[in-house]
Design an enzyme around this catalytic site. Structure first.
Site, PDB file in Angstrom:
ATOM      1  N   HIS A   3       0.868  -1.182   0.000  1.00 37.67           N
ATOM      2  CA  HIS A   3       0.000   0.000   0.000  1.00 37.67           C
ATOM      3  C   HIS A   3       0.905   1.233   0.000  1.00 37.67           C
ATOM      4  O   HIS A   3       1.234   1.756   1.066  1.00 37.67           O
ATOM      5  CB  HIS A   3      -0.875  -0.032   1.265  1.00 37.67           C
ATOM      6  CG  HIS A   3      -1.884   1.054   1.355  1.00 37.67           C
ATOM      7  ND1 HIS A   3      -3.010   0.961   2.127  1.00 37.67           N
ATOM      8  CD2 HIS A   3      -1.957   2.273   0.761  1.00 37.67           C
ATOM      9  CE1 HIS A   3      -3.723   2.059   2.008  1.00 37.67           C
ATOM     10  NE2 HIS A   3      -3.092   2.879   1.199  1.00 37.67           N
TER      11      HIS A   3
ATOM     12  N   HIS B 202      -7.696  -5.611   7.481  1.00 36.49           N
ATOM     13  CA  HIS B 202      -7.348  -4.628   8.509  1.00 36.49           C
ATOM     14  C   HIS B 202      -7.542  -5.209   9.890  1.00 36.49           C
ATOM     15  O   HIS B 202      -8.633  -5.623  10.260  1.00 36.49           O
ATOM     16  CB  HIS B 202      -8.118  -3.305   8.393  1.00 36.49           C
ATOM     17  CG  HIS B 202      -7.204  -2.133   8.597  1.00 36.49           C
ATOM     18  ND1 HIS B 202      -6.759  -1.745   9.832  1.00 36.49           N
ATOM     19  CD2 HIS B 202      -6.584  -1.338   7.701  1.00 36.49           C
ATOM     20  CE1 HIS B 202      -5.925  -0.732   9.682  1.00 36.49           C
ATOM     21  NE2 HIS B 202      -5.789  -0.466   8.401  1.00 36.49           N
TER      22      HIS B 202
ATOM     23  N   GLU C 291      -2.688  -1.559  -3.057  1.00 37.17           N
ATOM     24  CA  GLU C 291      -3.712  -0.733  -2.450  1.00 37.17           C
ATOM     25  C   GLU C 291      -3.299   0.724  -2.516  1.00 37.17           C
ATOM     26  O   GLU C 291      -2.104   1.027  -2.441  1.00 37.17           O
ATOM     27  CB  GLU C 291      -3.881  -1.082  -0.969  1.00 37.17           C
ATOM     28  CG  GLU C 291      -4.273  -2.502  -0.700  1.00 37.17           C
ATOM     29  CD  GLU C 291      -4.212  -2.824   0.786  1.00 37.17           C
ATOM     30  OE1 GLU C 291      -4.704  -3.893   1.149  1.00 37.17           O
ATOM     31  OE2 GLU C 291      -3.662  -2.019   1.557  1.00 37.17           O
TER      32      GLU C 291
HETATM   33  N1  PXP Z   1      -6.432  -3.383   3.691  1.00 41.02           N
HETATM   34  C1  PXP Z   1      -6.158  -2.059   3.573  1.00 41.02           C
HETATM   35  C2  PXP Z   1      -6.959  -1.245   2.619  1.00 41.02           C
HETATM   36  C3  PXP Z   1      -5.119  -1.468   4.306  1.00 41.02           C
HETATM   37  O1  PXP Z   1      -4.865  -0.164   4.194  1.00 41.02           O
HETATM   38  C4  PXP Z   1      -4.342  -2.276   5.160  1.00 41.02           C
HETATM   39  C5  PXP Z   1      -3.183  -1.684   5.901  1.00 41.02           C
HETATM   40  O2  PXP Z   1      -2.212  -1.274   4.974  1.00 41.02           O
HETATM   41  C6  PXP Z   1      -4.673  -3.641   5.270  1.00 41.02           C
HETATM   42  C7  PXP Z   1      -5.727  -4.160   4.525  1.00 41.02           C
HETATM   43  C8  PXP Z   1      -3.927  -4.566   6.172  1.00 41.02           C
HETATM   44  O3  PXP Z   1      -4.160  -4.191   7.499  1.00 41.02           O
HETATM   45  P1  PXP Z   1      -3.228  -4.762   8.685  1.00 41.02           P
HETATM   46  O4  PXP Z   1      -1.861  -4.194   8.448  1.00 41.02           O
HETATM   47  O5  PXP Z   1      -3.880  -4.254   9.914  1.00 41.02           O
HETATM   48  O6  PXP Z   1      -3.253  -6.245   8.568  1.00 41.02           O
END
Ligand code: PXP
Length: 241
Positions: free
Chosen positions: A43, A190, A70
């Protein structure tokens, strides 16, 4: 079977903190795949404090499973992904400088803008996904825009999990049924971790992919990367779908 996509932003953050190429994001991505990950996610944020824009093309060269990028669809981000053509792009509504993603798109209010962006991704052969909250009107808006998939923002689930897991997952399970009815593919991510992943995957029908970064990289400090990925894969297998 739900696919595990490993988000490498926290690995990139460690790399960037010393200005060198250690740890090498490319090698870590290849190792994650070797250890069983079914996808790699980064991301790149506008300040590029963890994953950088130039990581996208470099990962595209080596990732053999699925590359998911992302980000907020600024013109700079769009140019990077249209040039590299990852397997999937997940659009997030984050403001520049945001610490982490904490809400989904308003797919109704921003429909015109998103329809155009998703059309550009699809024309380049890239699967599109929209980061969303689990609400019916948001899913209906996502269908109208023409996205291939949505990614549920699972932060609220993770935060409520230890207090009342059934209540925490209920909106996601319900919205997943709506997504299936509407013909939307379904991802989630997330704050998913070894404690809350199996229950989520078991309760949310039609889930295709989870992307997990923060907890997985943290767990790897204790268990090692190979062992950690195996544990996440087992948690998904335990969910039985
Ligand atoms: N999905 C999105 C859109 C995110 O921004 C993130 C964090 O970069 C994640 C998933 C993954 O989240 P985590 O790092 O909490 O596993």
């Amino acid at each position: 079977m739900v696919r595990l996509s490993v988000n490498l932003n926290k690995v990139a953050l460690i790399r960037n903190s010393r200005g060198s190429n250690y740890p090498d994001l490319i090698r870590v991505a290849q190792d994650c795949e070797r250890f069983g990950a079914q996808g790699i996610t980064i991301h790149p944020r506008p300040d590029q404090r963890h994953a950088r824009y130039d990581d996208v093309a470099a990962l595209k060269e080596v990732v053999t499973t699925e590359l998911n990028i992302e980000g907020y669809p600024s013109e700079e981000f769009m140019q990077v992904v249209l040039a590299a053509r990852p397997d999937q792009v997940t659009l997030v509504p984050d403001a520049p400088g945001q610490l982490t993603s904490d809400h989904g798109w308003d797919t109704v209010g921003r429909a015109d803008e998103l329809r155009d962006i998703i059309g550009r991704l699809q024309a380049a052969g890239i699967r599109s996904s929209l980061f969303v909250d689990p609400e019916d009107n948001i899913l209906e808006g996502a269908v109208a825009i023409g996205t291939d998939r949505v990614e549920f923002y699972t932060g609220p689930y993770a935060h409520e999990f230890s207090r009342d897991r059934a209540a925490a997952v209920a909106p996601f399970a319900r919205a997943a049924r709506t997504a299936a009815t509407l013909g939307l593919g379904l991802n989630a991510g997330h704050d998913l971790n070894l404690d809350n992943l199996t229950y989520f995957a078991a309760q949310v029908p039609g889930l295709q992919e989870v992307s997990i970064g923060h907890a997985l990289v943290t767990d790897a400090l204790y268990y090692g990367l190979s062992n950690t990925i195996q544990q996440y894969l087992h948690r998904l297998a335990d969910a039985g779908n």
